[in-house]
Write a protein that holds these residues in place. Structure first.
Motif, mmCIF file in Angstrom:
data_model
loop_
_atom_site.group_PDB
_atom_site.id
_atom_site.type_symbol
_atom_site.label_atom_id
_atom_site.label_comp_id
_atom_site.label_asym_id
_atom_site.label_seq_id
_atom_site.Cartn_x
_atom_site.Cartn_y
_atom_site.Cartn_z
ATOM 1 N N VAL A 1 0.826 -1.205 0.000
ATOM 2 C CA VAL A 1 0.000 0.000 0.000
ATOM 3 C C VAL A 1 0.866 1.264 0.000
ATOM 4 O O VAL A 1 0.448 2.312 0.478
ATOM 5 N N SER A 2 2.066 1.155 -0.575
ATOM 6 C CA SER A 2 3.008 2.280 -0.546
ATOM 7 C C SER A 2 2.501 3.505 -1.304
ATOM 8 O O SER A 2 2.931 4.625 -1.035
ATOM 9 N N ASN A 3 1.579 3.312 -2.253
ATOM 10 C CA ASN A 3 1.004 4.454 -2.983
ATOM 11 C C ASN A 3 -0.140 5.119 -2.226
ATOM 12 O O ASN A 3 -0.565 6.211 -2.584
ATOM 13 N N CYS A 4 -0.663 4.449 -1.212
ATOM 14 C CA CYS A 4 -1.851 4.933 -0.502
ATOM 15 C C CYS A 4 -1.484 5.888 0.625
ATOM 16 O O CYS A 4 -0.741 5.528 1.532
ATOM 17 N N SER A 5 -2.063 7.056 0.563
ATOM 18 C CA SER A 5 -1.896 7.997 1.674
ATOM 19 C C SER A 5 -3.167 8.058 2.520
ATOM 20 O O SER A 5 -3.203 8.734 3.543
ATOM 21 N N TYR A 6 -4.208 7.323 2.095
ATOM 22 C CA TYR A 6 -5.483 7.331 2.819
ATOM 23 C C TYR A 6 -6.128 5.951 2.739
ATOM 24 O O TYR A 6 -6.210 5.354 1.661
ATOM 25 N N CYS B 1 2.640 -4.099 3.649
ATOM 26 C CA CYS B 1 3.884 -3.330 3.583
ATOM 27 C C CYS B 1 3.671 -1.973 2.925
ATOM 28 O O CYS B 1 2.677 -1.737 2.258
ATOM 29 N N GLY B 2 4.650 -1.096 3.141
ATOM 30 C CA GLY B 2 4.645 0.217 2.512
ATOM 31 C C GLY B 2 3.715 1.229 3.148
ATOM 32 O O GLY B 2 3.173 2.079 2.454
ATOM 33 N N LEU B 3 3.546 1.149 4.461
ATOM 34 C CA LEU B 3 2.599 2.050 5.123
ATOM 35 C C LEU B 3 3.093 3.494 5.106
ATOM 36 O O LEU B 3 4.202 3.782 5.556
ATOM 37 N N GLN B 4 2.258 4.387 4.604
ATOM 38 C CA GLN B 4 2.512 5.819 4.693
ATOM 39 C C GLN B 4 2.119 6.274 6.096
ATOM 40 O O GLN B 4 1.340 5.603 6.775
ATOM 41 N N PRO B 5 2.635 7.423 6.570
ATOM 42 C CA PRO B 5 2.395 7.840 7.968
ATOM 43 C C PRO B 5 0.922 7.861 8.398
ATOM 44 O O PRO B 5 0.586 7.339 9.469
ATOM 45 N N ASP B 6 0.038 8.429 7.589
ATOM 46 C CA ASP B 6 -1.381 8.490 7.985
ATOM 47 C C ASP B 6 -2.005 7.101 8.056
ATOM 48 O O ASP B 6 -2.833 6.823 8.930
ATOM 49 N N VAL B 7 -1.620 6.238 7.129
ATOM 50 C CA VAL B 7 -2.150 4.866 7.119
ATOM 51 C C VAL B 7 -1.611 4.104 8.332
ATOM 52 O O VAL B 7 -2.352 3.389 9.010
ATOM 53 N N GLU B 8 -0.334 4.292 8.628
ATOM 54 C CA GLU B 8 0.250 3.635 9.797
ATOM 55 C C GLU B 8 -0.442 4.094 11.079
ATOM 56 O O GLU B 8 -0.717 3.281 11.969
ATOM 57 N N ASN B 9 -0.763 5.379 11.179
ATOM 58 C CA ASN B 9 -1.486 5.880 12.350
ATOM 59 C C ASN B 9 -2.839 5.200 12.494
ATOM 60 O O ASN B 9 -3.234 4.818 13.598
ATOM 61 N N LEU B 10 -3.564 5.047 11.386
ATOM 62 C CA LEU B 10 -4.864 4.384 11.422
ATOM 63 C C LEU B 10 -4.721 2.927 11.865
ATOM 64 O O LEU B 10 -5.500 2.435 12.684
ATOM 65 N N ILE B 11 -3.712 2.243 11.342
ATOM 66 C CA ILE B 11 -3.462 0.847 11.718
ATOM 67 C C ILE B 11 -3.179 0.763 13.227
ATOM 68 O O ILE B 11 -3.687 -0.120 13.919
ATOM 69 N N ILE C 1 3.654 -6.659 9.457
ATOM 70 C CA ILE C 1 3.891 -5.441 8.682
ATOM 71 C C ILE C 1 5.387 -5.284 8.435
ATOM 72 O O ILE C 1 6.189 -5.426 9.362
ATOM 73 N N THR C 2 5.741 -4.990 7.171
ATOM 74 C CA THR C 2 7.134 -4.700 6.823
ATOM 75 C C THR C 2 7.196 -3.359 6.116
ATOM 76 O O THR C 2 6.169 -2.831 5.691
ATOM 77 N N LYS C 3 8.406 -2.824 5.974
ATOM 78 C CA LYS C 3 8.525 -1.502 5.358
ATOM 79 C C LYS C 3 8.355 -1.538 3.843
ATOM 80 O O LYS C 3 7.901 -0.567 3.259
#
Length: 117
Positions: A48-53, A79-89, A100-102
């Motif tokens: 989901v590295s392209n996803c910011s939402y 993998c590929g969590l952007q900051p906002d997505v990581e916060n939601l997770i 989860i991996t980078k």
């Protein structure tokens, strides 16, 4: 199609191409994941590295993939969590349930290590 599917041996990489994983595209992703599961996929990497939402529909699709892999005695990696997505997770406590991996490369190494056990 707003995602790309790459089959590599016994693993499948699903890359979300859109900036959002929400009610507009999550049902299509969920359907595709179910088809992959019915076709015998057991190791899925969701990039989901392209996803910011991501909204609740997106989280639901992620959880469907995780369940399908668990049911098949396989491994699901997000993998590929952007900051906002990581916060939601993290807020939804899914980081305690999901692997989860980078990035995809790290996820692939993890699957190789797991298969060698």
């Amino acid at each position: 199609m707003e995602f790309e599917i790459i089959k590599k041996g016994d693993q499948i990489v699903v890359k979300v191409l859109s900036k959002k994983l929400d009610t507009n595209n999550a049902p299509e992703l969920k359907s595709e994941l179910i088809v992959l599961g019915n076709d015998g996929a057991k190791n899925i990497i969701l990039d989901v590295s392209n996803c910011s939402y991501v909204d609740s529909s997106g989280l639901s699709a992620i959880l469907v993939a995780n369940r399908l892999c668990e049911d098949a005695i396989g491994t699901f990696i997000l993998c590929g969590l952007q900051p906002d997505v990581e916060n939601l997770i993290r807020i939804s406590m899914l980081h305690t349930v999901l692997l989860i991996t980078k990035d995809v490369e790290e996820a692939e190494k993890l699957l190789i290590e797991k298969s060698n056990l």
